[in-house]
Write a protein that holds these residues in place. Structure first.
Motif, mmCIF file in Angstrom:
data_model
loop_
_atom_site.group_PDB
_atom_site.id
_atom_site.type_symbol
_atom_site.label_atom_id
_atom_site.label_comp_id
_atom_site.label_asym_id
_atom_site.label_seq_id
_atom_site.Cartn_x
_atom_site.Cartn_y
_atom_site.Cartn_z
ATOM 1 N N LYS B 40 7.178 8.246 -3.209
ATOM 2 C CA LYS B 40 7.574 6.898 -2.784
ATOM 3 C C LYS B 40 6.876 5.840 -3.634
ATOM 4 N N THR B 41 5.561 5.965 -3.681
ATOM 5 C CA THR B 41 4.782 4.989 -4.435
ATOM 6 C C THR B 41 5.189 5.008 -5.907
ATOM 7 N N THR B 42 5.372 6.197 -6.432
ATOM 8 C CA THR B 42 5.774 6.317 -7.833
ATOM 9 C C THR B 42 7.067 5.552 -8.095
ATOM 10 N N PRO B 80 1.498 -3.484 -3.025
ATOM 11 C CA PRO B 80 1.129 -2.103 -3.345
ATOM 12 C C PRO B 80 0.489 -1.405 -2.162
ATOM 13 N N GLU B 81 0.356 -0.101 -2.310
ATOM 14 C CA GLU B 81 -0.195 0.736 -1.250
ATOM 15 C C GLU B 81 -1.627 0.328 -0.900
ATOM 16 N N THR B 82 -2.484 0.209 -1.951
ATOM 17 C CA THR B 82 -3.817 -0.343 -1.715
ATOM 18 C C THR B 82 -3.707 -1.842 -1.939
ATOM 19 N N LEU B 154 7.749 -3.176 -0.538
ATOM 20 C CA LEU B 154 6.539 -3.080 0.272
ATOM 21 C C LEU B 154 6.185 -1.612 0.463
ATOM 22 N N ASP B 155 4.982 -1.261 0.002
ATOM 23 C CA ASP B 155 4.538 0.129 0.111
ATOM 24 C C ASP B 155 3.684 0.243 1.376
ATOM 25 N N GLU B 156 4.231 0.848 2.401
ATOM 26 C CA GLU B 156 3.561 1.028 3.695
ATOM 27 C C GLU B 156 2.970 -0.278 4.213
ATOM 28 N N PRO B 157 3.830 -1.228 4.556
ATOM 29 C CA PRO B 157 3.350 -2.573 4.884
ATOM 30 C C PRO B 157 2.645 -2.660 6.233
HETATM 31 MG MG LIG Z 1 2.289 6.320 -1.509
#
Ligand SMILES: [Mg+2]
Ligand SMILES: Nc1ncnc2c1ncn2[C@@H]1O[C@H](COP(=O)(O)OP(=O)(O)OP(=O)(O)O)[C@@H](O)[C@H]1O
Lengths: 249, 308, 532
Positions: B40-42, B80-82, B154-157
């Protein structure tokens, strides 16, 4: 250009919150202050005894010690520039912002450069005071040349540090890689210049110390300018390429 | 608008995503669902111009992510995720920095507006280092919303938010999703179910299912499932039900209820109720239990594991 | 968008031109490199090797520039050349980096070869004297300086670079390490380290004391050739310029030949005239005095502005005490230099018969000897008269005060020479002197010894230098020019500074300013903590 400035001014302000930056400023001003006062004292003692030695110059008491200090200070100032962004994840923010890679690298370098220039402005007090203590005043043109040398030298070394910072994720790796490069350019390159006469022109040219000292004595050669500007350009370019490589590694 | 065609990314010899092709249209909220390491993040990093794909390409907001990366980046808001924050800056200072990077014409108005949306107006002058995890998440979101992007990624918002904040953030996303394109990733299936117009399920770098949450559910349901509860002893009930035509997979549950399944379109519930009462049981409840997304998810990801 | 793309394509269409340039440069470099190899192996000697080097650098540079330009215009082309899609970013980065480094390399090579320096000192310490610049401007033919140094001194490099950049390309230099490149040292007949040879066409000038003054004057000599002929008088048992060994003068004559002198011998009795081309005549240690006839020839020659160097031995030593010496008489009356019939006893050394220079006069001949001794075995003393209207006499070399001119040979033979106030000449003893006739320009240089110039001690300390300088001066080849330099500003600490000032400065610069930085750091930290 505007982006460069945005990055640079954030970085510049950041230095005023960073303990490392205060330590660097403290050490530079302390060393220059001590050398200045002690040189002054020994000259004054000899003057009192009837000798008339040359008075201290800006080159001796500020510029050279500051440049020497920068060998250690520049890696400390630049080590976190990009490696820290990588570690904290903010690099992802910057690399997805509408910002070219070179703008990021140049901005980072410029921020560090502006910070250290601020410190250099404080050191200007010493030549100003010295000018009042010496009859008929210090050689202002040579002092200007010395500061120009210092500024170019700093620009080049900070650019090298920035390049290493964009190569390494680890700040300490960046620090030591930068320091080793500096030591090579400052000392080590001088040896083969004497040992291998055939390549002495080449190694002698690489020797940052020689370029700095000849400029500090007031002889500004085209090759000195080109040398330091080239180092700066190479550092910034390599830094940019390193960021690009990070993207698709 | 996002249109990805054949996105593939190799990290060295490891293939993180393989041949992803999908679309997200304007006014649509698309959810990325998948286990850890699904890619997902990729995918999101590729779409936001953080890194180029090994093969394939994508159009985001009408621009090619490789050839016109700068244009894409101008039009995308990315969380981003972080969460990328500078702890030594104030919330306002951070948003001002981002506004400057994006050359916003009236940064202060847009910052105020965004802070209002994420509910951080009061902490605008506080240092980011002093904020709680959830607040930081909201500052990160504010950064992504700041320039009113056409596409929001949005990565895991909602990760790390308390339930009230989760609801708030979901509302914000839904609101934005009315006019713009939103792509979000999540592990929380109910979130995808609630928020997304469409869900993409990723596993091991491949899309294994793609549809609206409702359709996904329907398409995957091979059977309806119901639960029957009676007052008192349920002995023999299971045996009784098993005899009814159309009832399958009868199971007595430890809590006293009996679970059974039947083919969709062949509702056996009236017959079940009649027979139960006739047999002398006191019927308390006869309830339909939908096959949850969780189960679909698990099923899908398990299947593809096997198929691999 | 479409427009932009099509324009990019048109530039790319011409990218191949850069490749062609690069290819041609590669061929040229290969040819030049081969040629360079031939020269390096000493198979063929070029008149001007610099030309070859420059062309080689330029063609090597062009290879890089061509590739770099092509890579910048059409990076895809290069990328496709290197690999397929896999490593496309990698090769892209490598190529742009290589192109960039190539450009940087070329720029730096250009800067290295361009000696341009700006003097940023108020008293112009790094600027050439106006005379030097004039001399360089006057150059018609290219001059090449070959500096033979085992350790390259920075000042000499700076000086030569400075001269090169002021010469409109007429002056070039190179450093050669004689240890590494002995064939070149041999080719230029280099006998000592730190020697610079100036070459103009087929003429050379050798400089052993390199500084701005010496180089400029060597340049002037190169520019004003003319024959320099000196004659050694024979016929009275003089030391011979052709003879090597203890008493020969072969070291002197090779040194003079290296300095473009022509050496001839002259038998005055046989020739009965002094040739018109004689720039100086040298009488090197005659065992017998010259005859009145010969003396007359010399006097006539001097009257016409000629120059004479006389290396005279004491008659006590040669045993010619009973013969009159008309030349000595002439020198005493007309040139204020009297040759005494004695032998110098100098207690400076254990061997008291060897006189040692203790001080030098203020004269061009001894200018570069001020810190070097010269030795004179068995010398005679000179006495200098007071200057007459036309003739000016300068002492060149004198001994310590304790030395004296012993006129009693017996005391010496018995081994206990004593100073006898009445008969002996008191120290300090004059060992050499020069007289110049201001009207005719005639110059007479007299040494009370001839052995110091012979091969046996020519290379001892300053001996060789002294006699060479003397010949230069006699032949009118002394320094043409003395440089006028901007005075160096002397800077001193002001007298107002006392211990109190220093203490105050110490308090400010060692305590106050660093303390302010510390306070600033703590303040910024506290402020951040205070803010929520
Ligand atoms: Mg991820
Ligand atoms: N920088 C990297 N270098 C090498 N491999 C990576 C890198 N980033 C991710 N991967 C690999 O790529 C695959 C996909 O990772 P990705 O981060 O996209 O998963 P994800 O779906 O976001 O997972 P999560 O739900 O845990 O966030 C994983 O196997 C991961 O190990």
């Amino acid at each position: 250009m505007r982006n460069v400035w945005t990055i640079a001014s954030r970085e510049y302000r950041h230095y005023f919150l960073s303990p490392v930056a205060y330590i660097v400023a403290f050490l530079i001003l302390m060393l220059a202050g001590i050398l200045f006062v002690f040189q002054l004292k020994s000259v004054q003692d000899m003057t009192y005894q009837g000798y008339y030695p040359n008075p201290p110059t800006a080159a001796n008491s500020v510029i050279y010690p500051t440049a020497f200090m920068m060998l250690f200070a520049a890696p400390a100032l630049t080590m976190r520039l990009l490696s820290e962004e990588q570690r904290s994840g903010t690099l992802e923010l910057l690399l997805t912002a509408p910002l070219k890679d070179w703008e990021l690298v140049v901005g980072k370098w410029l921020g560090a450069f502006m910070y250290i220039l601020t410190v250099y402005v404080i050191t200007l007090i010493i030549p100003i005071v010295l000018n009042r203590l010496v009859v008929p005043g210090i050689d202002i043109k040579a002092t200007v040349a010395g500061y120009l040398a210092l500024i170019l030298f700093t620009a080049a070394f900070l650019a090298i540090g920035t390049a290493f910072s964009s190569m390494f994720n680890n700040q300490f790796a960046a620090f030591f890689a930068t320091l080793i490069t500096f030591v090579l350019l400052w000392w080590v390159v001088g040896w083969p210049a004497n040992l291998i006469p055939a390549a002495s022109g080449f190694f002698g040219y690489l020797h940052a110390y020689a370029h700095l000292t000849s400029m500090m004595q007031g002889a500004i050669a085209l090759k000195d300018l080109v040398y330091f500007l080239s180092l700066t350009a190479v550092g910034l370019f390599v830094g940019t390429v390193a960021i690009e490589i990070r993207r698709w590694q | 608008m996002i249109r990805a065609t054949g996105l593939t990314k190799d990290y060295g010899s490891r293939r993180a995503i393989e041949n992803l092709t999908f679309e997200a249209n304007q006014g649509e909220i698309v959810g990325f669902l998948g286990p850890n390491g699904a890619g997902k993040t990729t995918t999101m990093r590729i779409l936001t111009g953080y890194m180029p794909p090994t093969y394939g390409t994508a159009q985001v907001a009408g621009f090619d992510i490789i050839e016109e990366s700068m244009e894409v980046r101008r039009r995308v808001g990315y969380l981003p995720e972080t969460v990328p924050l500078y702890p030594d800056m104030t919330v306002y200072g951070y948003l001002k920095f981002m506004a400057d990077l994006r050359h916003l014409p009236d940064p202060d108005d847009m910052i105020d507006e965004t802070l209002e949306i994420v509910g951080m107006t009061e902490r605008a002058d506080g240092y980011i280092s002093n904020l709680s995890k959830g607040m930081r998440q909201r500052v990160g979101l504010a950064q992504a919303l700041l320039h009113k992007p056409e596409v929001l990624i949005l990565d895991e918002p909602t990760i790390g938010l308390d339930p009230a904040q989760v609801v708030e953030v979901r509302n914000i996303i839904r609101e934005i999703g009315k006019q713009r394109t939103v792509l979000l990733s999540t592990h929380i299936l109910s979130e995808a179910q609630q928020v997304c117009d469409r869900v993409l399920i990723l596993n091991r770098g491949r899309i294994v299912a793609e549809d609206t949450p409702e359709n996904l559910q329907a398409r995957l349901m091979g059977a309806e499932r119901a639960i029957l509860t009676v007052k008192g002893d349920a002995d023999g009930l299971a045996a009784l039900l098993a005899q009814i035509k159309g009832v399958k997979n009868v199971q007595a549950r430890p809590d006293g209820g009996v679970e059974f399944q039947f083919a969709p379109g062949m509702d056996v519930r009236p017959e079940v109720a009649r027979q139960t009462i006739q047999a002398g049981y006191d019927l308390l409840e006869l309830r339909l239990m939908g096959l949850s997304l969780e189960e679909i998810f698990l099923e899908l990801t398990r299947d593809s594991k096997i198929s691999k | 968008m479409a427009k932009k793309r099509s324009r990019k394509n048109t530039i790319k269409q011409y990218a191949y031109i850069a490749l062609i340039v690069s290819g041609l440069a590669l061929v040229a470099s290969a040819v030049l490199g081969l040629f360079k190899l031939v020269v390096f192996l000493d198979l063929y000697t070029l008149p001007n090797e610099q030309w070859l080097n420059n062309s080689l650098y330029i063609s090597l540079g062009l290879i890089f520039i061509g590739l770099a330009v092509y890579a910048l215009i059409n990076p895809e082309g290069v990328r496709d050349f290197f690999s397929g899609r896999q490593g496309r970013y990698g090769s892209n980065a490598v190529i742009t980096l290589a192109a960039f480094l190539a450009i940087v390399l070329v720029v730096n090579m250009w800067a290295y070869a361009t000696p341009k320096t700006w003097d940023f000192t108020e008293d112009l310490q790094h600027t050439l004297a106006p005379e030097t610049i004039d001399a360089l401007r006057m150059l018609r033919e290219p001059v090449r300086a070959i500096a033979f140094y085992t350790q390259e001194p920075a000042q000499i490099r700076e000086l030569l670079e400075n001269m090169q950049s002021n010469s409109n390309g007429k002056f070039e230099f190179e450093f050669v390490n004689p240890d590494v490149n002995p064939t070149r040292a041999l080719e230029y007949e280099i006998t000592s380290d730190r020697t610079i040879v100036l070459v103009m066409g087929d003429r050379r000038e050798t400089i052993t004391y390199a500084n701005e003054q010496a180089i400029v004057n060597a340049l002037m000599r190169l520019m004003n050739p003319g024959e320099r002929i000196v004659y050694f008088v024979t016929g009275h048992g003089e030391h011979s310029p052709d003879q090597s060994g203890e008493t020969g003068l072969s070291r002197l004559s090779t040194t003079l030949t290296a300095k473009n002198y022509t050496i001839r011998t002259l038998n005055l009795l046989a020739e009965n005239r002094i040739p018109g081309d004689a720039q100086a005549i040298i009488i090197a240690g005659p065992a017998q005095p010259l005859s009145p006839e010969e003396t007359r020839l010399i006097i006539e020659y001097l009257d016409q502005g000629g120059s004479l160097i006389l290396l005279s031995e004491s008659p006590l030593f040669t045993g010619a005490t009973d013969r009159p010496d008309p030349l000595a008489a002439h020198l005493a009356t007309n040139w204020n230099i009297r040759l005494n019939n004695d032998i110098v006893i100098d207690p400076s050394l254990d061997q008291v018969l060897i006189a040692v220079s203790a001080s030098y006069g203020d004269h061009a001949i001894v200018q570069n000897l001020q810190t070097t001794n010269t030795y004179y075995p068995i010398a005679r003393s000179l006495t200098i008269g007071s200057d007459s209207a036309d003739v000016q006499t300068t002492v060149l070399v004198s001994t310590v005060n304790r030395a004296w001119g012993e006129s009693n040979l017996d005391e010496i033979n018995q081994g206990y020479p004593q100073f006898n106030a009445g008969t002996d000449v008191a120290g300090p003893i004059v060992l050499a002197a020069v007289s110049e006739n201001m009207t005719t320009g005639a110059r007479v240089i007299v040494f009370g010894d001839s052995d110091f110039a012979t091969d046996s001690i020519f290379d001892v300390y300053g001996n060789g230098n002294l006699i060479t300088n003397a010949v230069d001066y006699a032949a009118g080849q002394e320094d043409y020019i003395t440089l006028t330099r901007a005075e160096r500003v002397t800077r001193q600490l002001s007298d107002d500074i006392n211990q109190g000032t220093i203490l105050m400065l110490g308090a400010t610069f060692i305590c106050l300013i660093p303390l302010l930085i510390v306070i600033g750091g703590i303040a910024s930290w506290l402020m951040r903590r205070a803010q929520g």
